[in-house]
Write a protein that holds these residues in place. Structure first.
Motif, short mmCIF file in Angstrom:
data_model
loop_
_atom_site.label_atom_id
_atom_site.label_comp_id
_atom_site.label_asym_id
_atom_site.label_seq_id
_atom_site.Cartn_x
_atom_site.Cartn_y
_atom_site.Cartn_z
N VAL A 49 77.75 72.13 68.98
CA VAL A 49 76.82 71.73 67.81
C VAL A 49 75.45 72.23 67.78
CG1 VAL A 49 76.25 69.55 66.99
CG2 VAL A 49 78.27 69.43 68.51
N VAL A 50 74.63 71.51 66.53
CA VAL A 50 73.58 72.25 66.66
C VAL A 50 72.95 70.83 65.22
CG1 VAL A 50 74.64 73.48 64.47
CG2 VAL A 50 71.56 73.71 64.79
N VAL A 51 72.03 70.52 65.61
CA VAL A 51 71.88 69.85 64.78
C VAL A 51 70.20 69.98 63.92
CG1 VAL A 51 70.47 67.24 64.31
CG2 VAL A 51 72.24 68.08 66.25
N LEU A 52 70.00 69.75 62.55
CA LEU A 52 69.37 70.18 61.60
C LEU A 52 68.18 69.56 61.03
CD1 LEU A 52 71.55 73.08 59.45
CD2 LEU A 52 69.54 72.99 61.74
N GLU A 53 66.99 68.61 61.74
CA GLU A 53 66.52 67.61 60.98
C GLU A 53 65.37 68.21 60.07
OE1 GLU A 53 64.01 65.06 59.75
OE2 GLU A 53 66.67 65.12 60.64
N ARG A 54 65.16 67.86 58.60
CA ARG A 54 64.56 68.25 57.68
C ARG A 54 62.19 67.75 58.56
NH1 ARG A 54 66.53 64.05 55.05
NH2 ARG A 54 65.53 62.33 54.70
N GLU A 55 62.36 67.29 59.12
CA GLU A 55 60.79 66.57 59.85
C GLU A 55 60.62 67.32 61.70
OE1 GLU A 55 59.40 65.28 57.97
OE2 GLU A 55 60.35 64.34 56.53
N GLU A 56 59.57 67.47 61.33
CA GLU A 56 59.31 68.21 62.10
C GLU A 56 58.99 67.95 63.44
OE1 GLU A 56 56.20 70.92 61.40
OE2 GLU A 56 57.19 72.86 60.44
N ASP A 57 58.76 66.40 63.18
CA ASP A 57 57.92 66.02 64.52
C ASP A 57 59.13 64.44 64.43
OD1 ASP A 57 56.43 64.07 65.83
OD2 ASP A 57 54.87 63.40 64.16
N VAL A 91 66.37 57.97 74.01
CA VAL A 91 67.13 58.05 74.72
C VAL A 91 68.09 58.93 73.90
CG1 VAL A 91 69.54 56.65 75.01
CG2 VAL A 91 67.00 56.30 75.22
N LEU A 92 68.61 59.16 72.81
CA LEU A 92 69.81 59.71 72.07
C LEU A 92 69.60 60.99 72.36
CD1 LEU A 92 71.52 57.61 68.90
CD2 LEU A 92 72.86 58.18 71.50
N ALA A 93 68.81 61.67 71.94
CA ALA A 93 68.00 62.92 72.24
C ALA A 93 67.97 63.44 73.42
CB ALA A 93 66.41 63.13 71.64
N GLU A 94 68.18 62.56 74.50
CA GLU A 94 67.85 63.23 75.59
C GLU A 94 69.52 63.65 76.00
OE1 GLU A 94 66.45 62.03 80.39
OE2 GLU A 94 66.08 60.60 78.09
N ARG A 95 70.54 62.59 75.78
CA ARG A 95 71.93 62.23 75.89
C ARG A 95 72.24 64.07 75.06
NH1 ARG A 95 75.99 60.49 78.52
NH2 ARG A 95 77.77 60.06 76.73
N ALA A 96 71.61 64.11 73.97
CA ALA A 96 72.36 64.97 73.16
C ALA A 96 72.06 66.61 74.11
CB ALA A 96 71.56 65.54 71.74
N THR A 97 70.44 66.72 74.35
CA THR A 97 70.08 68.36 74.85
C THR A 97 70.75 68.36 75.63
OG1 THR A 97 68.21 67.81 73.71
CG2 THR A 97 68.13 68.95 75.30
N ALA A 98 71.07 66.84 77.00
CA ALA A 98 71.51 67.42 78.39
C ALA A 98 72.85 67.86 77.94
CB ALA A 98 72.09 65.82 78.85
N LEU A 99 73.64 67.51 76.95
CA LEU A 99 75.00 68.01 76.41
C LEU A 99 75.27 69.13 76.00
CD1 LEU A 99 76.80 64.24 75.56
CD2 LEU A 99 77.17 65.77 77.48
N GLY A 100 74.08 69.88 75.72
CA GLY A 100 74.14 71.21 74.99
C GLY A 100 74.10 71.09 73.75
N VAL A 101 73.44 70.23 72.86
CA VAL A 101 73.20 70.62 71.27
C VAL A 101 72.29 70.80 71.36
CG1 VAL A 101 73.10 69.22 69.49
CG2 VAL A 101 74.72 68.19 71.16
N SER A 102 71.73 71.72 70.47
CA SER A 102 70.38 72.03 69.61
C SER A 102 69.77 71.53 68.46
CB SER A 102 70.96 74.12 69.62
OG SER A 102 71.83 74.79 69.79
N ILE A 103 69.02 70.98 68.83
CA ILE A 103 68.67 70.80 67.74
C ILE A 103 67.23 70.73 66.79
CG2 ILE A 103 66.79 68.02 67.12
CD1 ILE A 103 68.13 66.52 69.70
#
Length: 505
Positions: A27-35, A133-145
């Motif tokens: 999974v990759v998550v694409l976010e328009r905002e940088e901050d 909390v969710l960003a930490e969880r996703a990153t730990a599971l190998g998701v690219s943000i």
């Protein structure tokens, strides 16, 4: 090629990403905002309410305690004594159209099939806390943000979809738009988005008052609109029934906010300073379908409405929980036929009901010569046990029922938090994202029927502290009861068909 590209790194996109990664999807998550920490996500503008169903959802993925810690909330404030025999009554309620409800008026007999668990009540938090909390969880599971990557193009064929974002192409098997009410994915993929136009412009701001004593704390309906002052320093909310004329494309100045505040409050209050401010409307729109080819929608990308009653974030979390395991199985190529179609079939009616719930509140609050009479009537109805109970059932999120073709009262509903005599609770069993077959009688026939499905469904024999009259239950990965067995019935009747409907061997 990714299994899934998700547009939008808000709570819905991040929760969905974690669900997919939990099932071994790339999974990759694409976010328009940088901050990732803009000021509007923190207190007070980022204040959000999670209802009891969302608290339960976080609990069933092992995320409730981290979220409570991030929000500075004691777990005892939302959970129940695990040794209790019955679920406690709700401790707090929100409001309907600004009318505060009393939890003591709820009829507990109307809240059937509930058991004590770690998530019995909703609570207030912030978008920042949920996102962290969710960003930490996703990153730990190998998701690219990937941040600073707005989606600018979407193309798809029968096998794949390609997303252009931040000047780069991302090929994938599936794309999910979780990119908010102004979703680029929804527009680029050609989803129909229909509904009703706004009646008001709403404002939320962090301000400094010159004379705050003119505005008492609380939720105040007036002859021209509404204003809200919370105990949070400088936190101000307003509704101006101007037909939604002041949208987000116009600059919010101190002078404009002061003019609106004086009009809706009927005072001459002065704003010394406006630190942060945002506007919104009650425009209520919904995608006619949540899937178009290999593109799906969730959260505000699929439905928008006013924030009255705090249903938006909760509705989106429900979308993500429902979609995650279904899309993961489909992306892996081991989903039963048409499994993904059940996402729209189950979640679209829930979204439509929330939009109508929002519209009803706006209609109740709308100023006019007959408004006081209508508000008085609604207030009287809400003060009854039936009225308060009805509002709680609608707003808690715990009593939605998907039509799964069964007359059994629990099928299609969220499962109670059954707890075995060894202390294991259902929330513990659901944390790896698989289905669960609870067998309260340790019946050999059920064990044998479950064996071929062991990669998708965990078979759990054991005596519960309270079986609520059931002998066995099949629970989907999203915590929804798919099948029940009752004492005295033919052992396991209908279980094989139900397993085949939702899972593959």
């Amino acid at each position: 090629m990714y299994d899934v590209v998700i547009a939008g790194a808000g709570p819905v996109g991040l929760f969905l990403a974690s669900e997919l990664a939990l099932a071994d999807c790339s999974v990759v998550v694409l976010e328009r905002e940088e901050d990732p920490h803009p000021p509007w996500k923190a207190f007070p503008l980022g204040l959000r309410g999670l209802n009891a169903a969302s608290a339960e959802t976080f609990s069933r993925r092992g995320l409730l305690q981290p979220l409570l810690k991030a929000a500075g909330i004691d777990a005892a404030a939302v959970g129940a004594d695990p040794d209790a025999s019955h679920a406690p009554a709700p401790r707090s309620l929100g409001h309907f159209a600004g009318i505060t409800l009393d939890a003591a008026d709820i009829d507990p007999d109307a809240l059937a099939h509930r058991l004590p668990g770690p998530a019995m009540d909703g609570f207030m938090t912030s978008l920042e806390a949920v996102g962290d909390v969710l960003a930490e969880r996703a990153t730990a599971l190998g998701v690219s943000i990937v941040r600073g990557a707005p989606v600018t193009a979407v193309t798809q064929d029968e096998q794949s979809v390609t997303v252009t974002a931040g000047g780069r192409e991302y090929p994938a098997r599936w794309l999910v738009g979780c990119d908010g009410g102004r979703s680029a994915v929804r527009t680029l993929a050609g989803f129909a988005f229909v509904g009703t136009e706004p009646l008001f412009t709403g404002y939320v701001a962090e301000v400094a008052f010159d004379d705050p004593e003119q505005l008492p704390l609380g939720f105040h309906l007036t002859r021209t609109g509404m204003y809200l002052r919370t105990p949070l320093e400088g936190h101000l909310g307003m509704m101006d029934f101007d037909g939604g004329a002041f949208d987000r494309t116009r600059q919010l100045t101190r002078e404009h906010l002061q003019e609106v505040l004086r009009r809706v409050s009927g005072t001459e209050v002065t704003l010394k300073e406006v630190r942060l401010a945002s506007s919104f409307t009650d425009r209520a729109m919904q995608a006619t379908a949540y899937r178009h080819g290999r593109v799906l929608l969730a959260g505000d990308a699929a439905h928008i409405h006013s924030p009255l009653g705090g249903q938006g974030l909760n509705l989106g979390i429900g979308d993500a929980m429902n979609l995650g395991w279904k899309l993961a199985a489909t992306a892996r190529g081991d989903a039963p036929e048409d499994l993904l179609d059940t996402y729209t079939a189950e979640r679209h009616p829930v979204g439509a009901a929330v939009l109508d719930w929002s519209r009803a509140q706006v209609a109740t609050m709308r100023p006019g010569p007959n408004a006081p009479a209508l508000q008085h009537l609604v207030r009287d109805l809400m003060a009854t046990s039936d009225g308060t109970t009805h509002v709680y059932r609608r707003s808690s999120g715990l009593f939605h029922r998907y039509d799964l073709g069964s007359e059994q009262p629990l099928v299609g509903r969220t499962a109670p938090d059954f707890r075995l005599t060894d202390g294991t609770g259902l929330s513990d069993l659901l944390q790896d994202g698989r289905g669960v077959l609870l067998d309260f009688g340790a019946q050999r026939s059920l064990s044998e029927q479950a064996a071929p499905w062991k990669e998708r469904v965990v078979y759990v024999p054991g005596r519960p502290r309270n079986d609520l009259g059931f002998a066995a239950l099949l629970i989907r990965p999203d915590g929804i009861v798919a099948w029940t067995g009752v004492p005295g019935a033919r052992t396991g009747e209908g279980l094989q068909d139900c397993l085949a409907r939702w899972f593959t061997k």
